[in-house]
Design a protein around this motif. Structure first.
Motif, PDB file in Angstrom:
ATOM      1  N   ILE A   1       0.837  -1.201   0.000  1.00 47.55           N
ATOM      2  CA  ILE A   1       0.000   0.000   0.000  1.00 47.55           C
ATOM      3  C   ILE A   1       0.873   1.252   0.000  1.00 47.55           C
ATOM      4  O   ILE A   1       0.651   2.194  -0.783  1.00 47.55           O
ATOM      5  CB  ILE A   1      -0.942  -0.006   1.217  1.00 47.55           C
ATOM      6  CG1 ILE A   1      -2.000  -1.107   1.059  1.00 47.55           C
ATOM      7  CG2 ILE A   1      -1.610   1.353   1.384  1.00 47.55           C
ATOM      8  CD1 ILE A   1      -2.853  -1.318   2.291  1.00 47.55           C
ATOM      9  N   ALA A   2       1.890   1.266   0.902  1.00 46.51           N
ATOM     10  CA  ALA A   2       2.771   2.439   0.990  1.00 46.51           C
ATOM     11  C   ALA A   2       3.526   2.656  -0.317  1.00 46.51           C
ATOM     12  O   ALA A   2       3.614   3.790  -0.832  1.00 46.51           O
ATOM     13  CB  ALA A   2       3.749   2.253   2.146  1.00 46.51           C
ATOM     14  N   LEU A   3       4.072   1.558  -0.864  1.00 37.23           N
ATOM     15  CA  LEU A   3       4.824   1.685  -2.110  1.00 37.23           C
ATOM     16  C   LEU A   3       3.893   1.974  -3.286  1.00 37.23           C
ATOM     17  O   LEU A   3       4.270   2.672  -4.244  1.00 37.23           O
ATOM     18  CB  LEU A   3       5.615   0.401  -2.374  1.00 37.23           C
ATOM     19  CG  LEU A   3       6.734   0.514  -3.412  1.00 37.23           C
ATOM     20  CD1 LEU A   3       7.786   1.511  -2.948  1.00 37.23           C
ATOM     21  CD2 LEU A   3       7.382  -0.848  -3.647  1.00 37.23           C
ATOM     22  N   GLY A   4       2.668   1.456  -3.186  1.00 41.07           N
ATOM     23  CA  GLY A   4       1.691   1.703  -4.250  1.00 41.07           C
ATOM     24  C   GLY A   4       1.362   3.176  -4.383  1.00 41.07           C
ATOM     25  O   GLY A   4       1.171   3.689  -5.501  1.00 41.07           O
ATOM     26  N   VAL A   5       1.290   3.876  -3.234  1.00 44.14           N
ATOM     27  CA  VAL A   5       1.022   5.318  -3.270  1.00 44.14           C
ATOM     28  C   VAL A   5       2.162   6.042  -3.986  1.00 44.14           C
ATOM     29  O   VAL A   5       1.935   6.912  -4.854  1.00 44.14           O
ATOM     30  CB  VAL A   5       0.845   5.867  -1.837  1.00 44.14           C
ATOM     31  CG1 VAL A   5       0.758   7.396  -1.859  1.00 44.14           C
ATOM     32  CG2 VAL A   5      -0.395   5.269  -1.189  1.00 44.14           C
ATOM     33  N   ALA A   6       3.410   5.680  -3.639  1.00 47.76           N
ATOM     34  CA  ALA A   6       4.574   6.315  -4.270  1.00 47.76           C
ATOM     35  C   ALA A   6       4.629   5.984  -5.763  1.00 47.76           C
ATOM     36  O   ALA A   6       4.888   6.867  -6.607  1.00 47.76           O
ATOM     37  CB  ALA A   6       5.847   5.853  -3.576  1.00 47.76           C
ATOM     38  N   TYR A   7       4.392   4.727  -6.087  1.00 47.92           N
ATOM     39  CA  TYR A   7       4.445   4.291  -7.487  1.00 47.92           C
ATOM     40  C   TYR A   7       3.361   4.994  -8.313  1.00 47.92           C
ATOM     41  O   TYR A   7       3.607   5.458  -9.442  1.00 47.92           O
ATOM     42  CB  TYR A   7       4.270   2.775  -7.553  1.00 47.92           C
ATOM     43  CG  TYR A   7       4.594   2.171  -8.890  1.00 47.92           C
ATOM     44  CD1 TYR A   7       5.889   1.772  -9.193  1.00 47.92           C
ATOM     45  CD2 TYR A   7       3.596   1.988  -9.858  1.00 47.92           C
ATOM     46  CE1 TYR A   7       6.196   1.207 -10.421  1.00 47.92           C
ATOM     47  CE2 TYR A   7       3.893   1.422 -11.088  1.00 47.92           C
ATOM     48  CZ  TYR A   7       5.184   1.036 -11.359  1.00 47.92           C
ATOM     49  OH  TYR A   7       5.496   0.483 -12.590  1.00 47.92           O
ATOM     50  N   SER A   8       2.157   5.086  -7.739  1.00 48.35           N
ATOM     51  CA  SER A   8       1.052   5.755  -8.443  1.00 48.35           C
ATOM     52  C   SER A   8       1.356   7.232  -8.655  1.00 48.35           C
ATOM     53  O   SER A   8       0.987   7.818  -9.691  1.00 48.35           O
ATOM     54  CB  SER A   8      -0.246   5.602  -7.642  1.00 48.35           C
ATOM     55  OG  SER A   8      -0.600   4.240  -7.530  1.00 48.35           O
TER      56      SER A   8
END
Length: 474
Positions: free
Chosen positions: A87-94
């Protein structure tokens, strides 16, 4: 008292004494057996409760062991934190994807600059962060290790010798994303600690975006979760029996259903029972010296004031320096033992009464049987013997009368003969007296002759002396 009555009195007394002895011995034996049964019952019930506490503690220990193993197993830790890190990395990736697709009118270098600034200030869980490196690998951005920005990390190793950034490139090339376990210092610290990171490749720019969780932080988080789980465990009557945890390292209460006790020092007076037992000190000693064991003390139930007996089992979880405790209130056991004691004593008294009745019946039977036997074997023969003796006594009386008459006649003739003998004895005494007088005179004459001889011998001696003297003169 007749002889039969005396015999019966002796027999009755003997039977009564024997009955009292038998009843006394039997009563003592029954009471002893009752106490033994009561002791055995209490022992069995105590063993049952101790076994139950050990089983309950085994369940709690399983939770602790599994939680510890999960947090120290990279694969299991990845499963636990995959969703959170994703979730945390998904926010950065998005965010990077959005910049890449929505800012195509800007040069790529400008887009990257905006993305770097955005991710550099991105935080979650207060201190967790995002970093970026490329596929060379070069450090693109690290919010806390700015000294690494722009540097080649091909030869960068952790204290265990792992080429961690090369490992990240390998994972991303093979799977596009994945987990890497290595050693890295926490923000504001220099000492490397275990860390599990999740990395993902952003292909358009060849960036590897990463974030991670420190094992230490994960372990602290797991500890808090375990405390909540242990705190929720309830059993016993009305679910009032519980678990609690204190630290053998910091000497603080870590978890307790009574929240006001959490954080209290285990040496505090609030942990002293009415008998003066410092319960947590003793439990800590047992946990430190033996690893586990039982301890009895007095403690009120939750929501109550009156202290009651409690049996607690403590077990040390050495990996976290925890002492996990759980106990059972024993007041119901004492009440149960009192009721059981009353039941056993009632049964014992009933058996004593039954035995007393049996002894009385047997005693009465013995008395009648012995009375009958005495009557046949003793009384009747004695009566016959007495009759025979009476008849013999009559005959003896007749013979005695005849003997008495003969004795009187013999006595009269004997008296006459005795008188004649007495006269003869007097004459003999007179003759003896005369003889004695004559003997005395003879003895006197003899003595006089002896004196005359002595005198003549003296005169003869003197004459001899004179003759000698005259011869000497001449």
């Amino acid at each position: 008292m007749k002889i039969k009555g005396k015999f019966i009195s002796v027999i009755v007394s003997g039977v009564i004494i024997l009955g009292i002895i038998v009843i006394g011995i039997s009563a003592a034996s029954l009471k002893q057996r009752g106490h033994t049964e009561l002791s055995m019952l209490k022992k069995l019930m105590l063993e049952h409760r101790e076994k139950m506490l050990k089983n309950l503690m085994s369940n709690a220990s399983t939770i602790l062991e599994r939680s510890y193993e999960d947090i120290h197993d990279p694969k299991k830790l990845a499963d636990i934190y995959k969703k959170q890190l994703n979730i945390a990395l998904g926010v950065a990736y998005s965010s990077i994807e959005h910049i890449y697709h929505s800012m195509k009118h800007l040069p790529e270098a400008e887009q990257k600059k905006i993305a770097i600034e955005l991710l550099k200030n991105m935080r979650y869980n207060l201190t967790d962060y995002i970093w970026i490196n490329d596929e060379h690998p070069n450090m693109i951005m690290h919010p806390f290790r700015t000294d690494l920005d722009g540097k080649d990390l091909s030869d960068f190793k952790d204290p265990e010798g792992k080429l961690l950034f090369m490992e990240m490139i390998k994972v991303c090339k093979e799977h596009g994303e994945g987990f890497v376990h290595y050693m890295w210092p926490k923000p504001g610290h220099d000492k490397p600690v275990p860390k599990l990171s999740y990395v993902k490749l952003f292909k358009p720019w060849g960036w590897i975006i990463g974030t991670g969780v420190y094992m230490e932080a994960a372990e602290d988080e797991t500890k808090e979760k375990v405390k909540l789980i242990i705190n929720s465990l309830r059993y016993g009557q009305d679910g009032k029996d519980y678990f609690y945890i204190f630290s053998t390292d910091t000497r603080k209460m870590l978890q307790h259903p009574r929240t006001e006790l959490v954080g209290a020092d285990i040496y505090a007076d609030i942990f002293t029972d009415p008998d003066g037992k410092h319960l947590l000190t003793e439990l800590s000693k047992i946990a430190s010296e033996s690893g586990e064991g039982f301890f009895s003390y007095k403690c009120p139930r939750i929501g109550e004031v009156m202290p009651v007996d409690k049996l607690t089992f403590v077990k040390r979880f050495e990996k976290w320096n925890w002492a996990v405790c759980t106990g059972i209130y024993m007041d119901d056991l004492e009440e149960m033992m009192i009721r059981k004691k009353q039941e056993i004593m009632f049964e014992v008294n009933a058996q004593i009464r039954t035995l007393s009745g049996i002894v009385c019946v047997i005693g009465i039977f013995i008395i009648f049987a012995v009375s009958f036997l005495i009557n046949r074997t003793v009384i009747l023969p004695v009566k016959k013997a007495v009759k025979c003796l009476s008849d013999g006594a009559g005959q003896i009386a007749l013979v005695s009368g005849s003997v008495l008459s003969d004795s009187q006649s013999l006595s009269h003739s004997t008296c006459e003969e005795a008188s004649s003998l007495e006269e003869t004895a007097c004459a003999l005494e007179q003759m003896a007296s005369v003889c004695h007088q004559r003997a005395d005179r003879a003895r006197s004459a003899t003595d006089m002759m002896k004196e005359a001889i002595c005198i003549s011998e003296k005169v003869s001696g003197q004459m001899s002396d004179m003759t000698g003297s005259m011869n000497h003169i001449s």
